[in-house]
Design a protein around this motif. Structure first.
Motif, mmCIF file in Angstrom:
data_model
loop_
_atom_site.group_PDB
_atom_site.id
_atom_site.type_symbol
_atom_site.label_atom_id
_atom_site.label_comp_id
_atom_site.label_asym_id
_atom_site.label_seq_id
_atom_site.Cartn_x
_atom_site.Cartn_y
_atom_site.Cartn_z
ATOM 1 N N ASN A 4 0.894 -1.487 -0.070
ATOM 2 C CA ASN A 4 0.207 -0.138 0.017
ATOM 3 C C ASN A 4 0.669 0.917 0.286
ATOM 4 O O ASN A 4 0.408 1.924 0.163
ATOM 5 C CB ASN A 4 -0.584 -0.449 1.538
ATOM 6 C CG ASN A 4 -2.352 -1.144 1.120
ATOM 7 O OD1 ASN A 4 -2.513 -1.652 0.324
ATOM 8 N ND2 ASN A 4 -2.520 -1.266 2.157
ATOM 9 N N THR A 248 -8.269 -18.904 -1.800
ATOM 10 C CA THR A 248 -9.010 -18.224 -0.800
ATOM 11 C C THR A 248 -9.706 -18.673 0.393
ATOM 12 O O THR A 248 -9.061 -17.305 1.584
ATOM 13 C CB THR A 248 -9.982 -16.611 -1.279
ATOM 14 O OG1 THR A 248 -10.688 -17.629 -1.336
ATOM 15 C CG2 THR A 248 -8.744 -16.244 -2.712
ATOM 16 N N THR A 292 -13.068 -9.362 -7.083
ATOM 17 C CA THR A 292 -13.070 -9.586 -4.527
ATOM 18 C C THR A 292 -11.946 -10.502 -4.607
ATOM 19 O O THR A 292 -11.901 -10.671 -3.315
ATOM 20 C CB THR A 292 -14.558 -10.708 -4.674
ATOM 21 O OG1 THR A 292 -14.340 -11.621 -5.251
ATOM 22 C CG2 THR A 292 -15.881 -9.899 -4.993
ATOM 23 N N TYR A 293 -11.815 -10.997 -5.423
ATOM 24 C CA TYR A 293 -10.713 -12.368 -5.227
ATOM 25 C C TYR A 293 -9.132 -10.939 -5.092
ATOM 26 O O TYR A 293 -7.994 -11.449 -4.104
ATOM 27 C CB TYR A 293 -9.937 -12.942 -6.483
ATOM 28 C CG TYR A 293 -11.498 -14.455 -6.671
ATOM 29 C CD1 TYR A 293 -11.303 -14.990 -5.190
ATOM 30 C CD2 TYR A 293 -11.638 -14.105 -7.647
ATOM 31 C CE1 TYR A 293 -12.175 -15.998 -4.967
ATOM 32 C CE2 TYR A 293 -13.027 -15.161 -7.558
ATOM 33 C CZ TYR A 293 -13.084 -15.975 -6.329
ATOM 34 O OH TYR A 293 -14.211 -16.360 -6.523
ATOM 35 N N ARG A 294 -8.749 -9.388 -6.046
ATOM 36 C CA ARG A 294 -8.338 -8.762 -5.647
ATOM 37 C C ARG A 294 -7.193 -8.777 -3.949
ATOM 38 O O ARG A 294 -5.495 -9.102 -3.789
ATOM 39 C CB ARG A 294 -8.011 -7.522 -5.820
ATOM 40 C CG ARG A 294 -7.142 -6.528 -6.650
ATOM 41 C CD ARG A 294 -7.082 -5.244 -6.781
ATOM 42 N NE ARG A 294 -7.696 -5.145 -7.551
ATOM 43 C CZ ARG A 294 -7.333 -4.835 -8.356
ATOM 44 N NH1 ARG A 294 -6.691 -4.507 -9.251
ATOM 45 N NH2 ARG A 294 -7.846 -4.709 -9.492
ATOM 46 N N GLU A 295 -8.200 -8.699 -2.741
ATOM 47 C CA GLU A 295 -7.424 -9.158 -1.950
ATOM 48 C C GLU A 295 -6.605 -9.894 -1.583
ATOM 49 O O GLU A 295 -5.316 -9.753 -0.919
ATOM 50 C CB GLU A 295 -8.256 -8.551 -0.879
ATOM 51 C CG GLU A 295 -7.830 -8.867 0.625
ATOM 52 C CD GLU A 295 -9.510 -8.914 1.670
ATOM 53 O OE1 GLU A 295 -9.178 -8.758 2.522
ATOM 54 O OE2 GLU A 295 -10.663 -8.316 0.960
ATOM 55 N N SER A 296 -6.895 -10.919 -1.956
ATOM 56 C CA SER A 296 -6.140 -12.091 -1.533
ATOM 57 C C SER A 296 -4.390 -12.447 -2.074
ATOM 58 O O SER A 296 -3.556 -12.343 -2.186
ATOM 59 C CB SER A 296 -6.486 -13.608 -1.987
ATOM 60 O OG SER A 296 -6.031 -14.605 -2.300
ATOM 61 N N ILE A 298 -3.287 -9.452 -3.383
ATOM 62 C CA ILE A 298 -2.414 -8.852 -2.725
ATOM 63 C C ILE A 298 -1.682 -8.843 -1.457
ATOM 64 O O ILE A 298 -0.427 -8.421 -1.063
ATOM 65 C CB ILE A 298 -3.336 -7.388 -2.484
ATOM 66 C CG1 ILE A 298 -3.655 -6.668 -3.571
ATOM 67 C CG2 ILE A 298 -2.523 -6.473 -1.258
ATOM 68 C CD1 ILE A 298 -2.938 -6.219 -4.149
ATOM 69 N N ALA A 299 -2.544 -9.557 -0.712
ATOM 70 C CA ALA A 299 -1.946 -10.401 1.157
ATOM 71 C C ALA A 299 -0.785 -11.755 0.627
ATOM 72 O O ALA A 299 0.572 -11.578 1.427
ATOM 73 C CB ALA A 299 -3.272 -10.742 1.866
#
Length: 358
Positions: A4, A248, A292-296, A298-299
């Motif tokens: 970030n 995920t 919705t899978y972007r967060e996974s 990025i993590a």
């Protein structure tokens, strides 16, 4: 350091370190294989994956130093003489096919044509005409493995496009379909490491992380290379979404994935996590799967950043992994800095440049 707060310049510094780490890999301990999977001066799958990631970075940046490194690498190997043809030694040819387009070196095309013809017409096949996963040290009769798609089938499809040979393209499609038929775990949508037509089973029935990463990372690139019939494209995208959805669910709190995806007692493995981060983020960017899978993704990216040391070496990468008959076999695979760890991380970092502002 978190994604970030990263700036493009900081990512490019990391990329340079990872590339330098890849080029400077040293064999410290005795290796299990009859050739080095670690040194970049070997012609095999681990190095081939590294070369392709370097080429994709060159295409993103136009950095001529990378192009010169690649052409010098291939020219040295050609002078030395190439190894016997098999699934794993096919892997470097994918990059060479693109270098031919960059340089128009006639010898590059001749070699690519010869090896592609062998892959399509002569490479040993299993029942139902799947590619037998022949390697330098074993013929592996009757065996399908998920890494075959990345190591050989991408090159096959790519050469079909380069040579305008539709038969090659169709053969690459058949290989995806045969491998999906026998390697898909219908309960999870993930993939088993292998299938034997002789044993009629999936060996230890393990959901090996890096094998799944080969599939996901390979598929997002395959879709860039080949114009597929709509029905095939929809079918493959559905398999991708099913795989990512389960991934995920199995992602650890750290952002990593375990080397056996559904076994928390197995270690968290970096090359697979980087491959998943690359595949998920690119699939989201291309519109293949939901945002919705972007967060996974990025993590996972963040977790891999934490495993790059100050010298650019990616830590926590499992050594080359044969098919095992027990889950414990996979848990016991040693970890080392490896070309495929550096390269999957490089792919991930280059993809991250598209996501810095999101």
């Amino acid at each position: 350091m978190t994604i970030n707060h990263l700036q493009r310049e900081e990512v490019e510094v990391l990329i340079a370190k990872v590339i330098a780490g890849m080029q400077d890999l040293e064999v410290i301990n005795e290796e299990e294989a009859p050739f080095s999977m670690i040194s970049m001066e070997t012609w095999d799958w681990s190095q081939g994956v590294g070369l392709f990631s370097l080429y994709l970075y060159y295409k993103e940046t136009g950095n001529r130093e990378i192009l010169n490194y690649l052409t010098d690498w291939f020219d040295r190997r050609l002078r030395e003489g190439l190894p016997a043809k098999n699934v794993n030694t096919m892997c470097p040819l994918l990059t060479l096919s693109y270098l031919y387009e960059e340089t128009r070196t006639p010898e590059y095309l001749v070699i690519c044509e010869e090896w592609a013809s062998y892959a399509v017409n002569e490479m040993p096949r299993t029942q139902e005409f799947g590619i037998t996963h022949v390697t330098r040290d074993s013929r592996n009769e009757g065996e399908l493995r998920d890494e075959t798609l990345y190591m050989t089938v991408l090159f096959m499809g790519r050469m079909g496009v380069l040579l305008r040979n539709e038969y090659y393209v169709q053969e690459s499609i058949r290989q995806f379909l045969v491998h999906l038929k026998y390697l898909t775990d219908t309960q999870t949508g993930l993939f088993f490491h292998g299938w034997s037509f002789i044993r009629r089973d999936n060996f230890a029935r393990v959901l090996w992380a890096r094998g799944n990463a080969w599939y996901l990372a390979g598929l997002v690139d395959y879709l860039d290379m080949v114009q597929l019939p709509l029905s095939i494209e929809i079918f493959l995208l559905a398999s991708m979404e099913q795989q990512v959805r389960k991934l995920t669910e199995l992602q650890a709190d750290s952002g990593m994935w375990h080397t056996l995806l559904d076994d928390k007692d197995s270690y968290e493995e970096t090359s697979a996590t980087a491959g998943f981060a690359y595949g998920i983020l690119k699939a989201v960017r291309k519109g293949y799967i939901s945002e919705t899978y972007r967060e996974s993704g990025i993590a996972a990216l963040q977790a891999v950043l934490n495993r790059i040391d100050v010298t650019g070496m990616v830590q926590g990468v499992s050594y080359g992994t044969r098919l095992g008959l027990t889950a414990q076999f996979y848990k016991d695979i040693p970890q080392s800095s490896m070309p495929h760890g550096q390269s999957m991380t490089l792919l991930m970092l280059v993809e991250s440049l598209y996501h810095l502002d999101e």
